[in-house]
Structures are given as C-alpha cells and as structure tokens.
Enzyme design. Structure first.
Site, PDB file in Angstrom:
ATOM      1  NE  ARG A 270     -10.633   2.159  -3.045  1.00 44.81           N
ATOM      2  CZ  ARG A 270      -9.994   2.519  -1.948  1.00 44.81           C
ATOM      3  NH1 ARG A 270     -10.610   3.162  -0.978  1.00 44.81           N
ATOM      4  NH2 ARG A 270      -8.705   2.213  -1.787  1.00 44.81           N
ATOM      5  CG  HIS A 274     -10.578   7.305  -1.884  1.00 48.79           C
ATOM      6  ND1 HIS A 274     -11.767   6.915  -1.318  1.00 48.79           N
ATOM      7  CD2 HIS A 274     -10.554   8.657  -1.809  1.00 48.79           C
ATOM      8  CE1 HIS A 274     -12.440   7.985  -0.922  1.00 48.79           C
ATOM      9  NE2 HIS A 274     -11.727   9.053  -1.208  1.00 48.79           N
ATOM     10  CE1 TYR A 283      -6.020   1.444   0.611  1.00 43.64           C
ATOM     11  CE2 TYR A 283      -4.562   3.269   0.057  1.00 43.64           C
ATOM     12  CZ  TYR A 283      -5.751   2.588  -0.128  1.00 43.64           C
ATOM     13  OH  TYR A 283      -6.675   3.033  -1.048  1.00 43.64           O
TER      14      TYR A 283
END
Length: 376
Positions: A270, A274, A283
C-alpha cells in the site's frame, strides 16, 4: 476465464511449502520469466492483451488519484486509496467470468472497474449520497464491506449456494492481511473446506493493517495458514499482473471442476495511506516506500512493453489521455451528485410496512421541521 489448453497442474499439486518462493512471471525490471506450473495459464496473453492490462492499471491509478484529490478538496468524505495494488486487482479481476460473484472490502476499486461499475458509482458512497454505490446483481459484485473480514463468510455462503444451483460459477472474497486475524475469515475457511465450496480467498497482503505492520501478526507467510484448514494455498507476487492472473485462473479452474476453495496471498504494498484520514509517515520508514517503488506494478509492465518495442510514445500518450478523460468524466459526475432526501434513509429497510420504522420516520420528520426552512 480458463484458457483452451489447460495445463495438468492444479493448485493441489503446487501448494507452496514453508520457505518456498513467490510465484512471479514478470520481474520488477520488466523481464519475463518462466514458471512451468503457471505459464500455460497466461499463454493467451499476447502483446495486445498485455497492453490492455497495462491500460487498465494506468486508468485505475488515475481514477484513484482523482478520487484522492476530490477528497482533499472536500468533495468526498473519505477515500481508501489503492495506489500500488493495481496489478493484484486488475490481474485477478480480469480472470473472472461475468457469472462469478465478487465480495470485496472497501479498497477494491480496480476489481469494481473490471466488473463494469460506473465511474460515479465507485464514489457515491464516499460522497455520502447513497448507502450503496451500485446494484450488486447488475455487475455480480456486492457493495464494499467495511466490517473487516465479514465478506469472506458472504462469499463462502454464496459459493455453497452455487453448489446447490449446480453451476460452475465461483465466488471470490478480497481482503487484506489484517483481516486474516479476524474470526470471520477463519470461520469462512472452515466452512469452505468442509463443503468444498467453489470460493477463492484473495488476500492482498499490502504489508499494513492500518498502522500495524504485517510482521506483528504473521510470523510466517500468510499463505501457510490456509492448509491448516484444509484449503490449498499459493503465494504470488501481487505487483506482477501476469502472475496474479495465472494463479487466479488456476484457482478458478479448480473451483469450477469441484476441487473446492483456494487461498491466494498476493504480496503487494500500500504505497499511500490506509485512507485519506491516515498519515503513513507516522509509522512507516521512507526507505521502505522507496524500496517498494522500485517494484511498482505499472512500471514493470511498461518496462517490458518498451523493451519489446510494443509501447510507442504515441501509444503511451494515448493511454494517458484516455485515463485523463476517464478521471474528468468521473469528477464531473461526482460533483453533480445531489444530496438525497433526508427521509429516504427509511426507504427499503423492510419488505413490508413496519410500525416501529414508521414511528421513527415521523419523529425524524418532526425533528427536521425544527430547522429554519424545514418543510418536512
């Protein structure tokens, strides 16, 4: 769809044991490789077919970037980008027949595009003007499931229904790596194995369940979990559109011939957030993103086509112009959407009149009239 010259090998025979490498037919540099287990499943994909797959991926990436821009400009409430997962979705989506049925999560815009969903239909629910983007039976694809992993149970139940109907169609459930830790997915695998249901479990392992890296919940390749339920599995390079198509076609053939379910782990990445409400820089190491950019699913097909002399500058320009036209058409349609009547939320809830619902509708109608200009 299956190809005319079906190979003898089925997924029962090619289950990857612990430590086995990932199925790949096109390297990140665009070099075509051979895999005797799966070559025959894409033997019909010549230059024109590969160009078509490339164009599909370019178009859906353009759709995705336009939808992200629409959300940033306040035209959508939210958007879950698919950037980086184009090959996994187009390769598998184009392997399906029209009578197969798709059960997806909220990120499978590329699969919906392959199934024939209208451009505006892809975004209606994210603009908040409807509870469902399309009629599932118009394109044989259920509307996106937000409850993580629930669609695997739906796909399994539908597949058992296919068995009862006596047809050779199949169902397919799309979900992410994070969903494999949900009870629903495990229960679906049990039911599918028990009844030899013609269903494919297609896991897009994009390395993150929101902000949690896959390594925290999967100490071994996710594909290794399925055989414990009696479901054969295969691990494929999810950024390789040819390999994804090959393993999906093979799994579909197994389902159609009474062989039961298959679990596919498509290893991808990805590249974006998200959802547009997420900030992956909090992160994720930028070096990791750079590493995966070198494995870009579109770039590798482009490199292969260019090396073969199949992608001329003129054709490349034409494809990009087509993608831009699609994005412009989608934008125009989405911006023109009108807000629904507030009371329409009570429509089609029950098949028969319901006194409790009628009471709630009356209360809500009176509430709306308390606002200035309220005429309900």
């Amino acid at each position: 769809m299956t190809i005319d010259n079906q190979p003898d090998t089925r997924l029962d025979d090619v289950h990857l044991p612990a430590g086995a490498d990932t199925v790949r037919l096109l390297t990140p540099e665009g070099v075509r490789t051979s895999d005797v287990r799966f070559d025959a499943w894409v033997s019909d994909i010549g230059p024109q077919q590969l160009l078509d797959l490339y164009e599909d991926m370019v178009v859906i990436r353009r759709i995705d970037s336009e939808a992200t821009a629409l959300q940033r400009q306040g035209e959508l409430g939210l958007w879950p980008p698919l950037l980086g997962q184009e090959a996994a979705q187009i390769g598998s989506g184009r392997a399906l027949r029209r009578d197969d049925f798709v059960f997806s999560s909220y990120r499978e815009h590329g699969v919906a595009y392959c199934r024939g969903a209208g451009l505006v239909d892809l975004l209606r629910v994210w603009r908040g003007t409807t509870q469902s983007g399309w009629n599932p039976y118009d394109i044989n694809m259920a509307t996106p499931q937000v409850i993580i992993g629930a669609q695997t149970l739906h796909a399994t139940g539908y597949a058992i229904g296919i068995q009862a109907d006596g047809t050779d169609a199949a169902s397919i459930a799309y979900f992410g790596d994070g969903a494999t830790s949900e009870g629903d997915v495990n229960e679906a695998l049990i039911f599918a194995a028990t009844y030899a249901a013609p269903v494919i479990f297609f896991c897009q392992n994009n390395q993150y369940a929101i902000s949690e890296p896959v390594g925290l919940q999967a100490q071994r390749p996710i594909a290794e979990r399925a055989p414990g339920f009696g479901v054969p599995s295969v691990r494929v390079d999810g950024n390789d559109v040819l390999a994804v198509m090959a393993v999906t076609r093979s799994a579909l053939d197994r389902a159609r011939s009474g062989g039961g379910p298959t679990f596919i782990e498509a290893v991808t990445y990805r590249m974006g957030p998200h959802t547009t409400a997420d900030d992956p820089s909090r992160y994720r190491d930028p070096a990791e993103l750079d590493e995966w950019r070198a494995k870009d699913p579109i770039a590798r097909v482009e490199a292969h086509l260019a090396a073969e002399g199949l992608l001329t500058p003129e054709r490349l320009t034409a494809i990009q112009e087509h993608a831009d036209r699609v994005a412009a058409e989608m934008r125009q349609g989405v911006v023109a959407l009108q807000d629904p009547d507030p009371l329409s939320v009570f429509d089609n809830v029950y098949a028969e009149p319901h006194t409790g619902l009628a009471r709630e509708r009356d209360h809500y109608s009176r509430y709306l009239r308390t606002f200035v200009g309220g005429d309900r």
